[in-house]
Design a protein around this motif. Structure first.
Motif, PDB file in Angstrom:
ATOM      1  N   VAL A  76       6.856  -2.886  13.559  1.00 15.89           N
ATOM      2  CA  VAL A  76       5.659  -2.619  14.363  1.00 15.89           C
ATOM      3  C   VAL A  76       5.032  -1.287  13.953  1.00 15.89           C
ATOM      4  CG1 VAL A  76       4.858  -2.067  16.707  1.00 15.89           C
ATOM      5  CG2 VAL A  76       6.337  -4.046  16.326  1.00 15.89           C
ATOM      6  N   LYS A  77       5.844  -0.258  13.772  1.00 13.41           N
ATOM      7  CA  LYS A  77       5.339   1.057  13.382  1.00 13.41           C
ATOM      8  C   LYS A  77       4.720   1.007  11.989  1.00 13.41           C
ATOM      9  CE  LYS A  77       5.129   4.686  15.110  1.00 13.41           C
ATOM     10  NZ  LYS A  77       3.906   5.229  15.765  1.00 13.41           N
ATOM     11  N   LEU A  78       5.372   0.310  11.045  1.00 12.87           N
ATOM     12  CA  LEU A  78       4.819   0.175   9.698  1.00 12.87           C
ATOM     13  C   LEU A  78       3.477  -0.557   9.730  1.00 12.87           C
ATOM     14  CD1 LEU A  78       8.070  -0.677   7.712  1.00 12.87           C
ATOM     15  CD2 LEU A  78       6.691   1.413   7.481  1.00 12.87           C
ATOM     16  N   GLN A  79       3.378  -1.544  10.612  1.00 14.25           N
ATOM     17  CA  GLN A  79       2.129  -2.278  10.771  1.00 14.25           C
ATOM     18  C   GLN A  79       1.049  -1.346  11.312  1.00 14.25           C
ATOM     19  OE1 GLN A  79       2.678  -5.972  12.843  1.00 14.25           O
ATOM     20  NE2 GLN A  79       0.566  -6.036  13.488  1.00 14.25           N
ATOM     21  N   GLU A  80       1.384  -0.534  12.315  1.00 19.53           N
ATOM     22  CA  GLU A  80       0.426   0.423  12.884  1.00 19.53           C
ATOM     23  C   GLU A  80      -0.056   1.417  11.832  1.00 19.53           C
ATOM     24  OE1 GLU A  80       2.426   2.302  16.140  1.00 19.53           O
ATOM     25  OE2 GLU A  80       2.421   0.480  17.360  1.00 19.53           O
ATOM     26  N   LEU A  81       0.845   1.807  10.934  1.00 20.71           N
ATOM     27  CA  LEU A  81       0.513   2.767   9.884  1.00 20.71           C
ATOM     28  C   LEU A  81      -0.275   2.139   8.731  1.00 20.71           C
ATOM     29  CD1 LEU A  81       3.928   4.673   9.709  1.00 20.71           C
ATOM     30  CD2 LEU A  81       1.782   5.520  10.708  1.00 20.71           C
ATOM     31  N   GLY A  82      -0.333   0.801   8.700  1.00 19.05           N
ATOM     32  CA  GLY A  82      -1.090   0.108   7.665  1.00 19.05           C
ATOM     33  C   GLY A  82      -0.282  -0.275   6.433  1.00 19.05           C
ATOM     34  N   PHE A  83       1.049  -0.243   6.548  1.00 16.91           N
ATOM     35  CA  PHE A  83       1.896  -0.576   5.406  1.00 16.91           C
ATOM     36  C   PHE A  83       2.536  -1.956   5.516  1.00 16.91           C
ATOM     37  CE2 PHE A  83       2.022   4.116   5.545  1.00 16.91           C
ATOM     38  CZ  PHE A  83       1.416   4.360   4.329  1.00 16.91           C
ATOM     39  N   LEU A  84       2.261  -2.661   6.591  1.00 17.37           N
ATOM     40  CA  LEU A  84       2.832  -3.986   6.787  1.00 17.37           C
ATOM     41  C   LEU A  84       1.771  -4.863   7.430  1.00 17.37           C
ATOM     42  CD1 LEU A  84       5.578  -5.464   6.481  1.00 17.37           C
ATOM     43  CD2 LEU A  84       6.011  -4.903   8.854  1.00 17.37           C
ATOM     44  N   VAL A  85       1.462  -5.974   6.802  1.00 18.92           N
ATOM     45  CA  VAL A  85       0.452  -6.883   7.334  1.00 18.92           C
ATOM     46  C   VAL A  85       1.112  -7.821   8.335  1.00 18.92           C
ATOM     47  CG1 VAL A  85      -1.152  -8.743   6.740  1.00 18.92           C
ATOM     48  CG2 VAL A  85      -0.906  -6.776   5.237  1.00 18.92           C
ATOM     49  N   PRO A  86       0.522  -7.970   9.516  1.00 19.63           N
ATOM     50  CA  PRO A  86       1.078  -8.909  10.484  1.00 19.63           C
ATOM     51  C   PRO A  86       1.016 -10.340   9.964  1.00 19.63           C
ATOM     52  CG  PRO A  86      -0.877  -7.804  11.374  1.00 19.63           C
ATOM     53  CD  PRO A  86      -0.666  -7.308   9.981  1.00 19.63           C
ATOM     54  N   ASN A  87       1.916 -11.167  10.445  1.00 18.50           N
ATOM     55  CA  ASN A  87       1.953 -12.570  10.034  1.00 18.50           C
ATOM     56  C   ASN A  87       0.834 -13.353  10.700  1.00 18.50           C
ATOM     57  OD1 ASN A  87       4.246 -12.175   8.467  1.00 18.50           O
ATOM     58  ND2 ASN A  87       5.595 -12.540  10.188  1.00 18.50           N
ATOM     59  N   GLY A  88       0.507 -14.486  10.140  1.00 21.65           N
ATOM     60  CA  GLY A  88      -0.495 -15.369  10.724  1.00 21.65           C
ATOM     61  C   GLY A  88      -1.739 -15.453   9.852  1.00 21.65           C
ATOM     62  N   ILE A  89      -2.417 -16.571   9.936  1.00 19.69           N
ATOM     63  CA  ILE A  89      -3.575 -16.826   9.085  1.00 19.69           C
ATOM     64  C   ILE A  89      -4.717 -15.873   9.395  1.00 19.69           C
ATOM     65  CG2 ILE A  89      -4.530 -18.647  10.555  1.00 19.69           C
ATOM     66  CD1 ILE A  89      -4.514 -18.712   6.738  1.00 19.69           C
ATOM     67  N   PHE A  90      -4.955 -15.572  10.677  1.00 24.83           N
ATOM     68  CA  PHE A  90      -6.046 -14.662  11.029  1.00 24.83           C
ATOM     69  C   PHE A  90      -5.817 -13.284  10.424  1.00 24.83           C
ATOM     70  CE2 PHE A  90      -7.684 -11.275  13.755  1.00 24.83           C
ATOM     71  CZ  PHE A  90      -9.042 -11.514  13.635  1.00 24.83           C
ATOM     72  N   ASN A  91      -4.601 -12.801  10.516  1.00 22.23           N
ATOM     73  CA  ASN A  91      -4.297 -11.472   9.993  1.00 22.23           C
ATOM     74  C   ASN A  91      -4.348 -11.435   8.469  1.00 22.23           C
ATOM     75  OD1 ASN A  91      -3.974 -10.063  12.459  1.00 22.23           O
ATOM     76  ND2 ASN A  91      -2.086 -11.209  12.757  1.00 22.23           N
ATOM     77  N   LYS A  92      -4.017 -12.532   7.810  1.00 19.98           N
ATOM     78  CA  LYS A  92      -4.158 -12.585   6.351  1.00 19.98           C
ATOM     79  C   LYS A  92      -5.639 -12.511   5.970  1.00 19.98           C
ATOM     80  CE  LYS A  92       0.073 -15.023   5.274  1.00 19.98           C
ATOM     81  NZ  LYS A  92       0.696 -16.202   4.739  1.00 19.98           N
ATOM     82  N   PHE A  93      -6.467 -13.207   6.737  1.00 20.64           N
ATOM     83  CA  PHE A  93      -7.900 -13.185   6.491  1.00 20.64           C
ATOM     84  C   PHE A  93      -8.458 -11.785   6.739  1.00 20.64           C
ATOM     85  CE2 PHE A  93     -12.323 -13.977   7.930  1.00 20.64           C
ATOM     86  CZ  PHE A  93     -12.813 -14.528   6.751  1.00 20.64           C
ATOM     87  N   ASN A 117       0.793  -1.235   0.000  1.00 18.44           N
ATOM     88  CA  ASN A 117       0.000   0.000   0.000  1.00 18.44           C
ATOM     89  C   ASN A 117       0.819   1.277   0.000  1.00 18.44           C
ATOM     90  OD1 ASN A 117      -2.365  -1.555   0.030  1.00 18.44           O
ATOM     91  ND2 ASN A 117      -2.316  -1.659   2.262  1.00 18.44           N
ATOM     92  N   ILE A 118       2.088   1.233  -0.373  1.00 16.67           N
ATOM     93  CA  ILE A 118       2.870   2.453  -0.546  1.00 16.67           C
ATOM     94  C   ILE A 118       2.640   2.883  -1.986  1.00 16.67           C
ATOM     95  CG2 ILE A 118       5.143   3.525  -0.516  1.00 16.67           C
ATOM     96  CD1 ILE A 118       6.003   1.420   1.534  1.00 16.67           C
ATOM     97  N   LYS A 119       1.732   3.832  -2.177  1.00 20.31           N
ATOM     98  CA  LYS A 119       1.279   4.164  -3.524  1.00 20.31           C
ATOM     99  C   LYS A 119       1.611   5.581  -3.970  1.00 20.31           C
ATOM    100  CE  LYS A 119      -2.503   0.954  -2.953  1.00 20.31           C
ATOM    101  NZ  LYS A 119      -2.450  -0.148  -3.772  1.00 20.31           N
ATOM    102  N   CYS A 120       1.988   6.461  -3.022  1.00 18.53           N
ATOM    103  CA  CYS A 120       2.179   7.860  -3.410  1.00 18.53           C
ATOM    104  C   CYS A 120       3.131   8.568  -2.447  1.00 18.53           C
ATOM    105  CB  CYS A 120       0.837   8.583  -3.446  1.00 18.53           C
ATOM    106  SG  CYS A 120       0.058   8.712  -1.819  1.00 18.53           S
ATOM    107  N   GLU A 121       3.432   9.813  -2.776  1.00 15.98           N
ATOM    108  CA  GLU A 121       4.305  10.613  -1.913  1.00 15.98           C
ATOM    109  C   GLU A 121       3.672  10.859  -0.542  1.00 15.98           C
ATOM    110  OE1 GLU A 121       7.457  11.522  -2.272  1.00 15.98           O
ATOM    111  OE2 GLU A 121       7.516  10.490  -4.185  1.00 15.98           O
ATOM    112  N   GLY A 122       2.350  10.842  -0.473  1.00 17.11           N
ATOM    113  CA  GLY A 122       1.664  10.977   0.814  1.00 17.11           C
ATOM    114  C   GLY A 122       1.995   9.807   1.735  1.00 17.11           C
ATOM    115  N   CYS A 123       2.054   8.618   1.160  1.00 16.80           N
ATOM    116  CA  CYS A 123       2.433   7.427   1.930  1.00 16.80           C
ATOM    117  C   CYS A 123       3.874   7.558   2.417  1.00 16.80           C
ATOM    118  CB  CYS A 123       2.285   6.174   1.078  1.00 16.80           C
ATOM    119  SG  CYS A 123       0.620   5.838   0.506  1.00 16.80           S
ATOM    120  N   VAL A 124       4.745   8.016   1.530  1.00 19.88           N
ATOM    121  CA  VAL A 124       6.155   8.210   1.889  1.00 19.88           C
ATOM    122  C   VAL A 124       6.262   9.212   3.027  1.00 19.88           C
ATOM    123  CG1 VAL A 124       8.395   9.033   1.057  1.00 19.88           C
ATOM    124  CG2 VAL A 124       6.969   7.606  -0.420  1.00 19.88           C
ATOM    125  N   LYS A 125       5.516  10.305   2.941  1.00 17.40           N
ATOM    126  CA  LYS A 125       5.549  11.336   3.986  1.00 17.40           C
ATOM    127  C   LYS A 125       5.076  10.767   5.319  1.00 17.40           C
ATOM    128  CE  LYS A 125       3.856  15.994   5.117  1.00 17.40           C
ATOM    129  NZ  LYS A 125       4.346  15.871   6.431  1.00 17.40           N
TER     130      LYS A 125
END
Length: 75
Positions: free
Chosen positions: A52-69, A8-16
């Motif tokens: 952890v911070k990237l996950q909180e920001l929504g750019f990294l999906v946590p591991n595990g089947i529940f989180n993939k779902f 989900n890193i799609k634009c300069e807004g994401c980078v910022k």
């Protein structure tokens, strides 16, 4: 340099958003929109904190089947 594959890193807004959250503490941090990667020079414990911070920001999906779902439902 360590690479962290993100999503989900799609634009300069994401980078910022990532830079605002992490660049002050990790000055070597670089965000690449084309590959959706974050590169940084950091220790293993610092890398975990960055993940952890990237996950909180929504750019990294946590591991595990529940989180993939959950990620599938949020699309």
């Amino acid at each position: 340099m360590q690479k962290i594959q993100c999503q989900n890193i799609k634009c300069e807004g994401c980078v910022k958003k990532i830079n605002d959250a992490l660049l002050a503490e990790y000055p070597s941090l670089r965000v690449d929109i084309a590959t959706q990667c974050v590169e940084v020079e950091a220790s293993e414990s610092a890398l975990e904190a960055i993940r952890v911070k990237l996950q909180e920001l929504g750019f990294l999906v946590p591991n595990g089947i529940f989180n993939k779902f959950r990620g599938f439902l949020n699309k």
